[in-house]
Scaffold this active site. Structure first.
Site, short mmCIF file in Angstrom:
data_model
loop_
_atom_site.label_atom_id
_atom_site.label_comp_id
_atom_site.label_asym_id
_atom_site.label_seq_id
_atom_site.Cartn_x
_atom_site.Cartn_y
_atom_site.Cartn_z
N GLU A 27 -17.89 35.78 -29.39
CA GLU A 27 -17.21 35.02 -28.75
C GLU A 27 -17.49 33.56 -28.81
O GLU A 27 -16.82 32.64 -29.01
CB GLU A 27 -17.15 35.31 -27.26
CG GLU A 27 -15.93 34.37 -26.56
CD GLU A 27 -15.94 34.85 -24.88
OE1 GLU A 27 -14.97 34.37 -24.25
OE2 GLU A 27 -16.73 35.32 -24.25
N ALA B 163 -18.04 29.31 -20.03
CA ALA B 163 -19.40 29.64 -19.75
C ALA B 163 -20.43 29.72 -21.08
O ALA B 163 -21.02 30.88 -21.29
CB ALA B 163 -19.40 30.74 -19.05
N HIS C 38 -10.65 29.65 -26.65
CA HIS C 38 -11.55 28.70 -26.26
C HIS C 38 -11.20 27.48 -27.21
O HIS C 38 -12.01 26.90 -27.99
CB HIS C 38 -12.71 29.11 -26.60
CG HIS C 38 -13.45 29.97 -25.53
ND1 HIS C 38 -14.03 29.50 -24.27
CD2 HIS C 38 -13.70 31.33 -25.36
CE1 HIS C 38 -14.37 30.47 -23.57
NE2 HIS C 38 -13.95 31.71 -24.29
N HIS D 294 -8.52 36.05 -24.03
CA HIS D 294 -8.05 35.87 -22.70
C HIS D 294 -7.19 34.94 -22.51
O HIS D 294 -7.20 33.86 -22.05
CB HIS D 294 -9.34 35.94 -21.78
CG HIS D 294 -10.21 34.79 -22.24
ND1 HIS D 294 -10.10 33.57 -22.47
CD2 HIS D 294 -11.79 35.14 -22.15
CE1 HIS D 294 -11.06 33.06 -22.85
NE2 HIS D 294 -12.11 33.85 -22.64
N ARG E 168 7.46 20.57 -23.36
CA ARG E 168 7.71 20.00 -24.53
C ARG E 168 6.44 20.01 -25.49
O ARG E 168 6.37 19.45 -26.69
CB ARG E 168 7.79 18.45 -24.31
CG ARG E 168 9.07 17.96 -23.74
CD ARG E 168 9.40 16.49 -23.83
NE ARG E 168 8.23 15.74 -22.80
CZ ARG E 168 8.60 15.86 -21.42
NH1 ARG E 168 9.62 16.06 -20.93
NH2 ARG E 168 7.53 15.20 -20.77
N HIS F 44 -8.46 35.18 -12.71
CA HIS F 44 -8.08 34.78 -14.16
C HIS F 44 -6.64 34.37 -14.31
O HIS F 44 -6.44 33.13 -14.93
CB HIS F 44 -8.69 35.45 -15.34
CG HIS F 44 -9.91 35.55 -15.43
ND1 HIS F 44 -10.96 36.21 -14.61
CD2 HIS F 44 -10.83 35.05 -16.32
CE1 HIS F 44 -12.26 35.84 -15.10
NE2 HIS F 44 -12.25 35.08 -16.19
N ASP G 250 -13.78 41.03 -19.76
CA ASP G 250 -14.80 39.81 -19.89
C ASP G 250 -15.67 40.03 -18.77
O ASP G 250 -16.19 38.97 -18.20
CB ASP G 250 -13.87 38.74 -19.62
CG ASP G 250 -14.49 37.45 -20.21
OD1 ASP G 250 -15.44 37.60 -20.92
OD2 ASP G 250 -14.04 36.23 -19.85
#
Length: 381
Positions: A128, A139, A194, A215, A226, A250, A272
């Site tokens: 990740e 995190a 991310h 996720h 837009r 989440h 997760d």
């Protein structure tokens, strides 16, 4: 080979629901049949699961730990965490690693590679980090994030020795699109996540070979009328699967409904999960960061930043069906066949059919796990 016959239950997978039986032989499903139509064969052990639902084993593409243990902390803690998730129906697990010093990540990859050789329920590793946008790091420790370059990618691939199953990359980072191509050429599934990427950059990553979104809705720009961002790019591309953490925190259940409608057969329910999954509230670590868990919600100490989840996949299924109103076959598909497709293993995992792996979950009428078989071995109940 030892044979086990499960009778009297309701079989539920991506093909739908039917009453019948399943015969396990060793690590495979030997046969299935319909109640009142196909006579069940003899078996060494027969288990009556009347009133219960049988699904394929759940496959978690993205998790960091459970049962008080973290996947970054060596083989013993990985096994401890896996035992927790197996008891909740997860029969195949990808081991997700957070951003850490490169030498530590290399060492962790060696551990995961060894486990994949000894434990068939360990699918491989998910990186990740470290190729994440600092402003969307969640995190992950900012000091361990870095831009992808050819040498670093090569180092990670060599350390993984074929065990890296997926990697999350923010496509706006310098060198990111080349890294996507480099990982894909090595057989690694690349996820966009991310990230601060807009719609066009996300599409460029998908064109370069990325086929997953880490996720969805979390750690990325939301949808603006837009400026639709990476979420809409993921919805629009039929080759892209969307990870969803469905814990009621989440992503709102109404948004979960929208995701399932927007991307049919392309949603993968992931946990997760961090170390507190299946455990108690308290203080934990995720990588090098301190985490507080209160009422099941994990956040970085002193912040409101969500730090993974305390989710197990049976709870994700229950939330999908009873809270978000997702059709039960589609919810099960998102835990079984869809993640199997992501991993290229849908020919052997994720279905209740002869020849598939003997990965089964028996659930009561409240969608709670009662029994689990992983690779033909009883691991729960």
């Amino acid at each position: 080979m030892t044979t086990t016959l499960l009778t009297g239950g309701r079989l539920l997978d991506a093909e739908g629901s039917r009453h019948g039986w399943v015969l396990l032989e060793g690590d495979r499903i030997a046969a299935t049949g319909l109640a009142g139509q196909d006579a069940p064969p003899p078996a060494a052990t027969t288990i009556d699961v009347a009133g219960r639902t049988i699904t394929p084993g759940f496959i978690d593409l993205h998790g960091h730990g459970g049962g008080g243990a973290a996947y970054d902390n060596g083989p013993d803690e990985i096994r401890q965490a896996l035992a927790t998730h197996r008891a909740h129906g997860t029969t195949r697990s990808v081991i997700s690693l957070v951003a850490n010093p490169l030498d530590d990540v290399v060492a962790s990859l060696g551990v995961v590679a060894a486990l994949t050789e000894s434990d068939p329920t360990v699918v491989g590793a998910h990186l990740e980090g470290p190729f994440l946008a600092i402003g969307r790091r969640g995190a992950h420790s900012p000091e361990f994030l870095r831009n992808p370059d050819e040498a670093t990618v090569a180092t990670l691939l060599e350390a993984g020795d074929g065990c890296i199953r997926q990697v999350t990359i923010a496509p706006e980072l310098p060198g990111a699109l080349d890294a996507v191509r480099q990982f894909v050429a090595a057989g690694v599934v690349v996820a966009v996540g991310h990230t601060e990427a807009d719609e066009y950059l996300a599409r460029a990553a998908f064109e370069a070979g990325a086929t997953l979104v880490t996720h969805i809705f979390n750690a990325m720009p939301g949808i603006h009328h837009r400026d639709p961002g990476p979420i809409v790019a993921g919805f629009d591309d039929d080759s892209v699967t969307l990870e969803l953490v469905l814990d009621g925190v989440h992503v709102h259940p109404s948004v979960a409904q929208m995701i399932f409608r927007a991307a049919p057969h392309r949603v993968a329910l992931v946990t997760d999960a961090m170390a507190a999954a299946g455990g108690q509230d308290g203080y934990y670590q995720l990588g090098s960061l301190n985490v507080t868990v209160q009422n099941g919600l994990a956040v970085l100490n002193g912040t409101q930043t969500i730090a993974g989840s305390t989710l197990t996949q049976d709870v994700a299924l229950r939330t999908a069906v009873t809270v978000a109103g997702i059709d039960e076959a589609r919810a099960v598909e998102a835990l079984t066949r869809t993640p199997a497709c992501v991993l290229g293993r849908d020919h052997e995992w994720g279905s209740l059919a002869a020849g598939f792996a003997a990965d089964l979950v028996v659930l009561d009428d409240d969608w709670r796990t009662e029994r689990v078989w992983a690779n033909g071995v009883v691991v729960g109940g």
